[in-house]
Design a protein around this motif. Sequence first.
Motif, PDB file in Angstrom:
ATOM      1  N   ASP A 414     -55.463  49.304 -67.579  1.00 63.19           N
ATOM      2  CA  ASP A 414     -56.308  50.154 -66.734  1.00 63.19           C
ATOM      3  C   ASP A 414     -57.640  50.249 -67.465  1.00 63.19           C
ATOM      4  O   ASP A 414     -57.748  50.915 -68.491  1.00 63.19           O
ATOM      5  N   THR A 415     -58.647  49.558 -66.935  1.00 64.71           N
ATOM      6  CA  THR A 415     -59.884  49.348 -67.686  1.00 64.71           C
ATOM      7  C   THR A 415     -60.997  50.267 -67.205  1.00 64.71           C
ATOM      8  O   THR A 415     -61.428  50.179 -66.066  1.00 64.71           O
ATOM      9  N   GLN A 418     -68.387  50.653 -66.720  1.00 68.21           N
ATOM     10  CA  GLN A 418     -69.406  50.914 -65.696  1.00 68.21           C
ATOM     11  C   GLN A 418     -70.408  49.771 -65.635  1.00 68.21           C
ATOM     12  O   GLN A 418     -70.517  48.995 -66.594  1.00 68.21           O
ATOM     13  N   THR A 419     -71.165  49.737 -64.545  1.00 69.10           N
ATOM     14  CA  THR A 419     -72.256  48.773 -64.433  1.00 69.10           C
ATOM     15  C   THR A 419     -73.117  48.844 -65.695  1.00 69.10           C
ATOM     16  O   THR A 419     -73.524  47.830 -66.251  1.00 69.10           O
ATOM     17  N   ASP A 503     -69.163  60.678 -66.339  1.00 64.00           N
ATOM     18  CA  ASP A 503     -67.771  60.932 -65.957  1.00 64.00           C
ATOM     19  C   ASP A 503     -67.235  62.120 -66.742  1.00 64.00           C
ATOM     20  O   ASP A 503     -67.602  62.336 -67.900  1.00 64.00           O
ATOM     21  N   ARG A 518     -66.400  61.532 -61.413  1.00 65.04           N
ATOM     22  CA  ARG A 518     -67.835  61.618 -61.659  1.00 65.04           C
ATOM     23  C   ARG A 518     -68.301  63.064 -61.761  1.00 65.04           C
ATOM     24  O   ARG A 518     -67.796  63.942 -61.076  1.00 65.04           O
ATOM     25  N   ARG A 529     -69.470  52.679 -56.039  1.00 64.01           N
ATOM     26  CA  ARG A 529     -70.288  53.864 -56.221  1.00 64.01           C
ATOM     27  C   ARG A 529     -71.259  54.028 -55.082  1.00 64.01           C
ATOM     28  O   ARG A 529     -71.912  53.096 -54.664  1.00 64.01           O
TER      29      ARG A 529
HETATM   30  C1  6R9 Z   1     -66.552  48.696 -63.436  1.00 61.82           C
HETATM   31  C2  6R9 Z   1     -67.032  49.640 -62.405  1.00 61.82           C
HETATM   32  C3  6R9 Z   1     -68.275  53.014 -62.633  1.00 61.82           C
HETATM   33  C4  6R9 Z   1     -67.514  54.300 -62.367  1.00 61.82           C
HETATM   34  C5  6R9 Z   1     -67.159  55.049 -63.628  1.00 61.82           C
HETATM   35  C6  6R9 Z   1     -65.912  55.794 -63.190  1.00 61.82           C
HETATM   36  C7  6R9 Z   1     -65.220  54.833 -62.253  1.00 61.82           C
HETATM   37  C8  6R9 Z   1     -64.305  52.674 -63.252  1.00 61.82           C
HETATM   38  C9  6R9 Z   1     -62.333  53.305 -63.915  1.00 61.82           C
HETATM   39  C10 6R9 Z   1     -63.000  54.425 -63.369  1.00 61.82           C
HETATM   40  C11 6R9 Z   1     -61.187  55.746 -63.841  1.00 61.82           C
HETATM   41  C12 6R9 Z   1     -61.001  53.494 -64.427  1.00 61.82           C
HETATM   42  N1  6R9 Z   1     -64.216  53.992 -62.954  1.00 61.82           N
HETATM   43  N2  6R9 Z   1     -63.173  52.247 -63.820  1.00 61.82           N
HETATM   44  N3  6R9 Z   1     -62.418  55.640 -63.331  1.00 61.82           N
HETATM   45  N4  6R9 Z   1     -60.479  54.741 -64.363  1.00 61.82           N
HETATM   46  N5  6R9 Z   1     -60.278  52.483 -64.941  1.00 61.82           N
HETATM   47  O1  6R9 Z   1     -66.266  50.126 -61.586  1.00 61.82           O
HETATM   48  O2  6R9 Z   1     -68.382  49.940 -62.463  1.00 61.82           O
HETATM   49  O3  6R9 Z   1     -69.179  50.324 -60.096  1.00 61.82           O
HETATM   50  O4  6R9 Z   1     -70.553  51.021 -62.105  1.00 61.82           O
HETATM   51  O5  6R9 Z   1     -68.461  52.265 -61.455  1.00 61.82           O
HETATM   52  O6  6R9 Z   1     -66.263  53.993 -61.743  1.00 61.82           O
HETATM   53  O7  6R9 Z   1     -66.270  56.950 -62.481  1.00 61.82           O
HETATM   54  O8  6R9 Z   1     -68.218  55.874 -64.039  1.00 61.82           O
HETATM   55  P1  6R9 Z   1     -69.214  50.855 -61.482  1.00 61.82           P
END
Ligand code: 6R9
Length: 650
Positions: A414-415, A418-419, A503, A518, A529
Amino acid sequence: MSKKSVNTPFEEQVFKPSKDFAKNARVSSMAQYNRMWKESVEQPAKFWASEAKELEWQKPWSKVLDWKAPDAKWFVGGKLNVTESCLDRHARGPRRNKAAIIFEGEPGDKQVLTYAQLHREVCKFTNVLIARGVKAKDRVLIYMPMIPQAAIAMLACARLGAVHSVVFGGFSAESILDRLEDCGATHVITADGGWRRGKTVALKDNVDEALSRTKIVKSVIVYKRTGQDVKMKKGRDFWWDELAAEASAKHEAKAFDSEHPLFILYTSGSTGKPKGILHTSGGYLTGTYTTCKYIFDMQDEDVYWCTADVGWITGHSYIVYGPLAMGATQVMYEGAPNYPDFSRFWQMIEEYGVSIFYTAPTAIRAFIKAGDSFVDGHDLSSLRLLGSVGEPINPEAWRWYYEKIGGSRCPIVDTWWQTETGAIMISPLPGATPTIAGTATLPFFGVDAAILDDAGNECKANEAGRLVIRKPWPSMTRTIYGDKARFKKTYWADYDGLYTAGDSARRDKKGNFWIVGRLDDVLNVSGHRLGTAEVESALVSHPSVAEAAVIGRPDDLKGQAVVCFVTVKGGIKSTPALQKELRDHVGKVIGAIAKPDNVYFAPALPKTRSGKIIRRLLKELVSTGEVSGNTTTLEDHSVIEQLKKTIADS
Ligand code: 6R9
């Protein structure tokens, strides 16, 4: 993986990597992870330099890191061409005839590109771009379907040092125009159309509409994908195939500075205008490469499949740059997961023998809803590792993914990232980390993540606070394109010298990170997003709308649904037809993913005395039908009663 005890509730069960998986993994125990993590955060320069050395550099760096928050320079003085690591080195070695991309189009057409072929195609297209006058540092907007040519276009830009900005193919003409003008793109690469659920998406028409309102674009290169009718403007528009037919397949890669800009990718923020997240070359490639190596544990014989679109950061980092730098074989799919039905993914996993599969919780929930019959009967025994990204994965989805897809055999990574972070930051290592459904577990090597309270102190176990990163990492964004002030204010203003992710999260007693969601006005709709302010400004751009407030409502399938409250202008009737018109309008202005799930007409919106809309009250009303929280700041209490009635009546 082995379960600790069958009597513990599923939500608390700990899954340890199986001996079988650990045996061949790069990191095969927690002792090894702990030792490597400690070393990597104590001496980040040493760790990252040893990783970066596995890439191709034309000139070595003189210093690993130059850091004065928030400005990072990685591999200072080093020169490289990122495509040499992704293509040339494989094409001239034993991976020459190895499949780089196994492509399947939505209608069922198939194509395999080996590393040698992909290298040739990229060289050819680089020569095409050069012939069209594209130069290093020029911005090139890419608006393509999920076909290999999207990756080829990105890599060709990178090869000549141009900065690509990919706009997701589901976005509207207006979104193209905004991004185009923000980054000053002089060239566009697109296709006539793409396939989605058996229909074609009119990509070129959208580009035409955007370009009718700006003069900055010199040329448009169009790949013929669907064969649909498109208008070609003489002197501006060119067919990809015709230009490529005349181009040489040879191109010597020139080296660029490690900090040379590689791409700009727009993402939603808490104000209306999307942010152009800028990534540079050496550090970004090092981050994506290293995470592919340890987190996906990619081995030469793996068949990897990431179902994201190249229009998102996941597609950039984990379809294009990371896996290709690894020399991996990957599957790429053009269309919808439910076309012609929900068995498409499982059929493809069986057909290509996919061993590593990376998708999003929203897709998993859609599969669960569709029913197990679509999975049954497919041989998924080739799978050895599963990944999740984009939002927190709920335990039900985790369990189904683990049992039904992974056959209770495959670890799930579970990765969290963020962008802006460019690469994965918090994730299990599949051969080492014990996992629990719903936690992204522990920071990756070199990542110093923490959870802080408002005063900047570290939160106690299980206390939620702000997720921050305390040390620089190579793939971090360098700025918001053209807006350094916003960059500083958004990410670096909460705590001195620390990166704030936006986050909220908590850590359990074992140190696992649990992402809550968020903190800003950003929704997470199907893992994408979306700024509430973006949707609001789309709504008020409609001639009937006076004012709008947008909130997220928890949704079983999409994570969050888009709920809008709208007040109409005098003399306008609030009809169901207008409701539909507003939904379509938002879809047109932003793109289909932003289409509201509910549009409520409100006689007025709840506001503070200073005129700020109190979205918190709207959220509460939508989820409980009541308002219990503090309403003392509310200017007009009767608004709440009116809204209650509106929601109850709808
Ligand atoms: C890679 C991607 C980023 C936002 C991030 C968070 C949410 C992404 C998550 C996760 C919980 C995970 N997020 N992966 N929340 N567990 N494994 O998604 O980038 O589109 O920029 O979104 O997504 O809130 O801040 P992006």
